[in-house]
Design a protein around this motif. Sequence first.
Motif, PDB file in Angstrom:
ATOM      1  N   ILE A   1       0.677  -1.220   0.098  1.00  0.00           N
ATOM      2  CA  ILE A   1      -0.067   0.048   0.117  1.00  0.00           C
ATOM      3  C   ILE A   1       0.737   1.201  -0.067  1.00  0.00           C
ATOM      4  O   ILE A   1       1.885   1.426   0.730  1.00  0.00           O
ATOM      5  CB  ILE A   1      -0.849   0.083   1.198  1.00  0.00           C
ATOM      6  CG1 ILE A   1      -2.026  -1.127   1.031  1.00  0.00           C
ATOM      7  CG2 ILE A   1      -1.543   1.316   1.435  1.00  0.00           C
ATOM      8  CD1 ILE A   1      -2.992  -1.322   2.165  1.00  0.00           C
ATOM      9  N   VAL A   2       0.457   2.395  -0.838  1.00  0.00           N
ATOM     10  CA  VAL A   2       1.151   3.524  -0.889  1.00  0.00           C
ATOM     11  C   VAL A   2       0.337   4.446  -0.831  1.00  0.00           C
ATOM     12  O   VAL A   2      -0.988   4.253  -1.219  1.00  0.00           O
ATOM     13  CB  VAL A   2       2.063   3.505  -2.107  1.00  0.00           C
ATOM     14  CG1 VAL A   2       3.084   2.618  -2.292  1.00  0.00           C
ATOM     15  CG2 VAL A   2       1.115   3.395  -3.476  1.00  0.00           C
ATOM     16  N   GLY A   3       0.588   5.559  -0.369  1.00  0.00           N
ATOM     17  CA  GLY A   3      -0.400   7.024  -0.403  1.00  0.00           C
ATOM     18  C   GLY A   3      -0.632   6.958   1.043  1.00  0.00           C
ATOM     19  O   GLY A   3      -0.290   6.268   2.027  1.00  0.00           O
ATOM     20  N   ASP A   4      -1.630   7.983   1.272  1.00  0.00           N
ATOM     21  CA  ASP A   4      -2.291   8.474   2.694  1.00  0.00           C
ATOM     22  C   ASP A   4      -3.676   8.447   2.471  1.00  0.00           C
ATOM     23  O   ASP A   4      -4.248   8.558   1.562  1.00  0.00           O
ATOM     24  CB  ASP A   4      -1.470   9.354   3.262  1.00  0.00           C
ATOM     25  CG  ASP A   4      -1.521  10.671   2.525  1.00  0.00           C
ATOM     26  OD1 ASP A   4      -2.473  11.096   1.952  1.00  0.00           O
ATOM     27  OD2 ASP A   4      -0.395  11.273   2.554  1.00  0.00           O
TER      28      ASP A   4
ATOM     29  N   GLU B   1       4.160  -1.259  -9.226  1.00  0.00           N
ATOM     30  CA  GLU B   1       5.136  -2.244  -9.591  1.00  0.00           C
ATOM     31  C   GLU B   1       4.803  -3.783  -8.782  1.00  0.00           C
ATOM     32  O   GLU B   1       5.632  -4.786  -8.955  1.00  0.00           O
ATOM     33  CB  GLU B   1       6.498  -1.810  -9.445  1.00  0.00           C
ATOM     34  CG  GLU B   1       6.844  -0.487 -10.330  1.00  0.00           C
ATOM     35  CD  GLU B   1       8.150  -0.103  -9.814  1.00  0.00           C
ATOM     36  OE1 GLU B   1       8.882  -0.729  -9.248  1.00  0.00           O
ATOM     37  OE2 GLU B   1       8.534   1.050 -10.489  1.00  0.00           O
ATOM     38  N   GLU B   2       4.017  -3.537  -7.644  1.00  0.00           N
ATOM     39  CA  GLU B   2       4.090  -4.593  -6.768  1.00  0.00           C
ATOM     40  C   GLU B   2       2.483  -5.148  -6.935  1.00  0.00           C
ATOM     41  O   GLU B   2       2.540  -6.630  -6.300  1.00  0.00           O
ATOM     42  CB  GLU B   2       4.400  -4.403  -5.396  1.00  0.00           C
ATOM     43  CG  GLU B   2       5.874  -3.897  -5.122  1.00  0.00           C
ATOM     44  CD  GLU B   2       6.739  -4.916  -5.307  1.00  0.00           C
ATOM     45  OE1 GLU B   2       6.468  -6.055  -5.177  1.00  0.00           O
ATOM     46  OE2 GLU B   2       7.919  -4.708  -5.743  1.00  0.00           O
ATOM     47  N   SER B   3       1.677  -4.715  -7.486  1.00  0.00           N
ATOM     48  CA  SER B   3       0.316  -4.886  -7.108  1.00  0.00           C
ATOM     49  C   SER B   3      -0.038  -6.312  -7.781  1.00  0.00           C
ATOM     50  O   SER B   3      -0.814  -7.166  -7.427  1.00  0.00           O
ATOM     51  CB  SER B   3      -0.921  -3.770  -7.771  1.00  0.00           C
ATOM     52  OG  SER B   3      -0.581  -3.656  -9.043  1.00  0.00           O
ATOM     53  N   GLY B   4       0.612  -6.340  -9.214  1.00  0.00           N
ATOM     54  CA  GLY B   4       0.413  -7.499  -9.862  1.00  0.00           C
ATOM     55  C   GLY B   4       0.978  -8.814  -9.334  1.00  0.00           C
ATOM     56  O   GLY B   4       0.313 -10.000  -9.630  1.00  0.00           O
ATOM     57  N   ARG B   5       1.904  -8.843  -8.465  1.00  0.00           N
ATOM     58  CA  ARG B   5       2.409 -10.066  -7.718  1.00  0.00           C
ATOM     59  C   ARG B   5       1.893 -10.286  -6.433  1.00  0.00           C
ATOM     60  O   ARG B   5       2.128 -11.308  -5.823  1.00  0.00           O
ATOM     61  CB  ARG B   5       3.847  -9.848  -7.499  1.00  0.00           C
ATOM     62  CG  ARG B   5       4.532  -9.814  -8.920  1.00  0.00           C
ATOM     63  CD  ARG B   5       6.234  -9.738  -8.833  1.00  0.00           C
ATOM     64  NE  ARG B   5       6.725  -8.713  -8.169  1.00  0.00           N
ATOM     65  CZ  ARG B   5       7.167  -7.768  -8.680  1.00  0.00           C
ATOM     66  NH1 ARG B   5       7.273  -7.510 -10.176  1.00  0.00           N
ATOM     67  NH2 ARG B   5       7.898  -6.584  -8.174  1.00  0.00           N
TER      68      ARG B   5
END
Length: 322
Positions: free
Chosen positions: A52-55, A65-69
């Motif tokens: 998770i990124v953001g606030d 870059e990570e969500s697909g994995r």
Amino acid sequence: MDRYERILSLHRILGAARYPVTVARLQDELGCSRATVYRDVAFLRDALMAPIVGDGEAGIRYDPEESGRFELPGLWLNSEELHALLAAQQLLSRSGGGVLSSALAPLQSRIEKLLNEHANGRQWPMERVRVIPHRTRHLDEHAFRTVCSAVLERRRLAFEYRARSTDEKTRRTVSPQRITHYRDNWYLDAWDHEREGLRSFSVDRIAQARALGEAAVDVDEAELDRHLGSGYGIFSGAPKDVATIVFSAKAARWVADEHWHSQQQGRYLADGRYELRLPYSNARELLMDVLHYGSDAEVLEPPSLREQAKALLSLALSKYER
């Protein structure tokens, strides 16, 4: 929506989002408070290692870059999927006459464990899901497993076969092509080496089955369908004729929703009756289905099939005239 389903829904929302998702939107879609959204996001990020990124102000999303994995650890199901799995578990445990029960016992145990993990202390009303086997046949578990293994491992198979129609016992050596489940029973489609042709064998009539060391001869799928799949029901052979059957308006409510053949054609008649046209290769099984409807069904064409139906009905009637 309980916490388990909220986490699953949150994961799906963030996984599908192309842009950051605001906390307000998450509150609306998850049906919970702002504080609950923050707690669930923290659990997904810190305990389940979600990228998770953001606030909360600018919105949150998964790192592109990570969500697909990233996948949730273990097996996560929502309530509808869980209920479907519960019904499947009952089907697995109560049907099949026991032939699959021992082979699939490890799978059933895992299903039961999964159900218990997500029951949240509740007792599932298992008696509300009923499975009533209909006209199933007794299968020799060893023969069934041997047949299935030979099909999947592409090995020749030898067995003793007692034909139901003649009660004749023969020894067969075949190249198994596929195993077919039809009307709650299992059939082996195979190339018979002695007879040099494709045959279908009822698995419940197979005994002393053993896989051989030789590789099975593969028959093209299209050829299998032409010889074994195009006729009516399980009987092999290309269709020899097209039957026309008319059902009463009462029976039409059932027949119109039934699948008899992949090439069937049906239509309602002006008086509410239902006309069904379908190809067939062997009249025996077709007539068994038609006569199941008794006086609510009438065979119109071809004349030979109509005469066979009349003969069977006359023979049945004679049993009651003594």
